[in-house]
Every structure is written in structure tokens, then in C-alpha cells.
Design a protein around this motif. Structure first.
Motif, PDB file in Angstrom:
ATOM      1  N   VAL A 163      -3.735  -7.758  -6.126  1.00  0.00           N
ATOM      2  CA  VAL A 163      -4.200  -6.058  -5.577  1.00  0.00           C
ATOM      3  C   VAL A 163      -5.718  -5.703  -6.393  1.00  0.00           C
ATOM      4  CG1 VAL A 163      -3.528  -3.263  -5.964  1.00  0.00           C
ATOM      5  CG2 VAL A 163      -1.297  -5.227  -5.622  1.00  0.00           C
ATOM      6  N   LEU A 164      -6.919  -4.491  -5.576  1.00  0.00           N
ATOM      7  CA  LEU A 164      -8.071  -4.796  -5.997  1.00  0.00           C
ATOM      8  C   LEU A 164      -8.385  -2.674  -6.507  1.00  0.00           C
ATOM      9  CD1 LEU A 164     -10.386  -7.242  -3.915  1.00  0.00           C
ATOM     10  CD2 LEU A 164      -8.923  -7.703  -5.890  1.00  0.00           C
ATOM     11  N   LYS A 165      -8.509  -3.062  -7.669  1.00  0.00           N
ATOM     12  CA  LYS A 165      -8.863  -1.367  -8.173  1.00  0.00           C
ATOM     13  C   LYS A 165      -9.786  -1.154  -8.233  1.00  0.00           C
ATOM     14  CE  LYS A 165      -4.051  -1.103  -9.200  1.00  0.00           C
ATOM     15  NZ  LYS A 165      -2.321  -0.384 -10.075  1.00  0.00           N
ATOM     16  N   GLY A 166     -10.682  -0.024  -8.233  1.00  0.00           N
ATOM     17  CA  GLY A 166     -11.864   0.104  -8.572  1.00  0.00           C
ATOM     18  C   GLY A 166     -12.581   1.299  -7.950  1.00  0.00           C
ATOM     19  N   HIS A 167     -12.104   1.299  -6.647  1.00  0.00           N
ATOM     20  CA  HIS A 167     -12.145   2.237  -5.383  1.00  0.00           C
ATOM     21  C   HIS A 167     -11.987   3.870  -5.999  1.00  0.00           C
ATOM     22  CE1 HIS A 167     -14.867   0.822  -2.622  1.00  0.00           C
ATOM     23  NE2 HIS A 167     -14.218  -0.522  -2.619  1.00  0.00           N
ATOM     24  N   SER A 168     -13.104   4.786  -5.712  1.00  0.00           N
ATOM     25  CA  SER A 168     -12.327   6.307  -6.375  1.00  0.00           C
ATOM     26  C   SER A 168     -12.012   7.157  -4.895  1.00  0.00           C
ATOM     27  CB  SER A 168     -13.191   7.161  -7.183  1.00  0.00           C
ATOM     28  OG  SER A 168     -14.677   7.023  -6.287  1.00  0.00           O
ATOM     29  N   ASP A 169     -12.080   6.816  -3.521  1.00  0.00           N
ATOM     30  CA  ASP A 169     -11.962   7.441  -2.809  1.00  0.00           C
ATOM     31  C   ASP A 169     -11.325   6.097  -1.658  1.00  0.00           C
ATOM     32  OD1 ASP A 169     -11.720   9.606  -0.677  1.00  0.00           O
ATOM     33  OD2 ASP A 169     -13.470   9.433  -0.601  1.00  0.00           O
ATOM     34  N   TRP A 170     -10.586   6.453  -0.727  1.00  0.00           N
ATOM     35  CA  TRP A 170      -9.424   5.783   0.676  1.00  0.00           C
ATOM     36  C   TRP A 170     -10.615   4.504   0.832  1.00  0.00           C
ATOM     37  CZ3 TRP A 170      -8.603   9.519   4.839  1.00  0.00           C
ATOM     38  CH2 TRP A 170      -7.911  10.586   4.470  1.00  0.00           C
ATOM     39  N   ASP A 201      -6.038   4.297   2.062  1.00  0.00           N
ATOM     40  CA  ASP A 201      -6.420   5.487   1.473  1.00  0.00           C
ATOM     41  C   ASP A 201      -5.169   5.541   0.280  1.00  0.00           C
ATOM     42  OD1 ASP A 201      -3.414   6.329   2.232  1.00  0.00           O
ATOM     43  OD2 ASP A 201      -4.590   7.893   3.955  1.00  0.00           O
ATOM     44  N   ASP A 202      -4.987   4.484  -0.454  1.00  0.00           N
ATOM     45  CA  ASP A 202      -4.699   4.276  -2.077  1.00  0.00           C
ATOM     46  C   ASP A 202      -5.422   4.399  -2.815  1.00  0.00           C
ATOM     47  OD1 ASP A 202      -3.757   1.489  -1.217  1.00  0.00           O
ATOM     48  OD2 ASP A 202      -2.445   1.001  -1.630  1.00  0.00           O
ATOM     49  N   HIS A 223       0.807  -1.256   0.099  1.00  0.00           N
ATOM     50  CA  HIS A 223      -0.160   0.261  -0.016  1.00  0.00           C
ATOM     51  C   HIS A 223       1.165   1.416  -0.044  1.00  0.00           C
ATOM     52  CE1 HIS A 223      -3.722  -2.039   0.774  1.00  0.00           C
ATOM     53  NE2 HIS A 223      -3.384  -1.992   1.498  1.00  0.00           N
ATOM     54  N   SER A 224       0.486   1.905  -0.602  1.00  0.00           N
ATOM     55  CA  SER A 224       0.973   3.193  -0.459  1.00  0.00           C
ATOM     56  C   SER A 224       0.587   5.034   0.318  1.00  0.00           C
ATOM     57  CB  SER A 224       1.248   4.423  -2.678  1.00  0.00           C
ATOM     58  OG  SER A 224       0.243   4.121  -2.456  1.00  0.00           O
ATOM     59  N   GLY A 225      -0.924   4.344   1.121  1.00  0.00           N
ATOM     60  CA  GLY A 225      -0.970   4.947   2.187  1.00  0.00           C
ATOM     61  C   GLY A 225      -1.493   4.612   3.024  1.00  0.00           C
ATOM     62  N   THR A 226      -2.287   5.288   4.239  1.00  0.00           N
ATOM     63  CA  THR A 226      -2.161   4.211   5.724  1.00  0.00           C
ATOM     64  C   THR A 226      -3.242   2.924   4.967  1.00  0.00           C
ATOM     65  OG1 THR A 226      -1.961   6.072   6.065  1.00  0.00           O
ATOM     66  CG2 THR A 226      -3.436   4.897   7.453  1.00  0.00           C
ATOM     67  N   VAL A 227      -3.148   2.417   5.461  1.00  0.00           N
ATOM     68  CA  VAL A 227      -4.020   1.056   6.101  1.00  0.00           C
ATOM     69  C   VAL A 227      -5.069   1.341   6.766  1.00  0.00           C
ATOM     70  CG1 VAL A 227      -4.275  -1.743   6.440  1.00  0.00           C
ATOM     71  CG2 VAL A 227      -2.440  -0.098   5.019  1.00  0.00           C
ATOM     72  N   TRP A 228      -6.309   1.003   6.702  1.00  0.00           N
ATOM     73  CA  TRP A 228      -7.332   1.432   7.678  1.00  0.00           C
ATOM     74  C   TRP A 228      -8.048   0.077   8.423  1.00  0.00           C
ATOM     75  CZ3 TRP A 228      -7.968   5.997   9.587  1.00  0.00           C
ATOM     76  CH2 TRP A 228      -7.171   7.214   9.017  1.00  0.00           C
ATOM     77  N   SER A 229      -8.172  -0.918   7.175  1.00  0.00           N
ATOM     78  CA  SER A 229      -9.183  -1.891   7.478  1.00  0.00           C
ATOM     79  C   SER A 229      -8.220  -3.364   7.234  1.00  0.00           C
ATOM     80  CB  SER A 229     -10.375  -1.735   7.270  1.00  0.00           C
ATOM     81  OG  SER A 229     -11.265  -2.476   7.381  1.00  0.00           O
ATOM     82  N   VAL A 230      -8.191  -4.080   8.163  1.00  0.00           N
ATOM     83  CA  VAL A 230      -8.058  -5.236   7.541  1.00  0.00           C
ATOM     84  C   VAL A 230      -9.060  -6.615   8.432  1.00  0.00           C
ATOM     85  CG1 VAL A 230      -5.568  -7.514   8.187  1.00  0.00           C
ATOM     86  CG2 VAL A 230      -5.551  -4.779   8.155  1.00  0.00           C
TER      87      VAL A 230
END
Length: 128
Positions: A55-62, A38-39, A19-26
């Protein structure tokens, strides 16, 4: 980063970097770890080896919350909820997520007023 620790010895087993940002949930299920950041990505890891699986991409926000049940991952950001196949690393729509329910599972996803998501084992989150 996400860190895996041996609960008995207190020793660090793996450091999961990606991750290139803060991890908010596991979320953890068996040998699978899912993390949201938040990446704007969700990452799927093997807990034993520490290797990144998808790596699952598709969110446009954190990505603020993640949950896993069987082969289905649910991830939530401030503006949307997304569904993923944990084994394949692919996006699912709601119908596909419900169709992937394991035999004996009462309800995979339950929507209440369009804001609450609850998985069959009581794991869930709200978007309001």
C-alpha cells in the motif's frame, strides 16, 4: 474493488479488496497489478494469487492515474506526480526513478512543460 477475469472462460479469478474508495486507474505488467483510488493510495497486487503486495501512501488527493514500467510505478493526482519502487513499495524521487531505468530502455520519464509524463513504452498521462 478490482476484479481479475479469465478472458477465455469469462470466469472471475480474484476480487482485489483493500481500497476504501473508488478505483480510478489500473495498470498491469506481467504478474503485477497497480491500482489508484480516491482513498489517496496506490496498491500493488499479485495477479496470480490476488494478494496485496504493498500500500503506497503519500498522495494528499485522489490518485487518478497509475502506470508501471519495470520496477517503477508512476502515480498522478490533481496536485502531484509521485514515483515508487514496485518491488520494495517505497517512494522514489525523480533522480531515483530515472536511475532505475532498465538496460535498453530509452527514456523512463520524460517531462514536457512540467505537466506530461511519458514512460518508455508509450505509457503516460498528463496533469493538465
Amino acid at each position: 474493488t478490482v476484479r481479475i477475469w479469465n478472458a477465455t472462460s469469462g470466469e472471475e479469478q480474484h476480487v482485489l479488496e483493500g481500497h476504501s474508495g473508488t478505483v480510478w486507474s489500473v495498470a498491469i505488467q506481467g504478474d503485477t497489478i497497480v491500482s489508484g483510488s480516491d482513498d489517496n493510495t496506490v496498491r500493488v497486487w499479485n495477479a496470480t494469487s490476488g494478494e496485496e503486495q504493498h500500500v503506497l501512501k503519500g498522495h494528499s488527493d485522489w490518485v487518478l492515474s497509475v502506470a508501471i514500467q519495470g520496477d517503477t510505478i508512476v502515480s498522478q493526482s490533481s496536485n502531484e506526480t509521485r514515483y515508487w519502487n514496485a518491488r520494495m513499495g517505497e517512494a522514489l524521487d525523480v533522480d531515483e526513478a530515472e536511475a532505475s531505468t532498465a538496460p535498453g530502455t530509452k527514456t523512463l520519464v520524460n517531462f514536457e512543460n512540467g505537466t506530461h509524463v511519458k514512460l518508455s513504452e508509450g505509457i503516460g498521462f498528463t496533469t493538465d
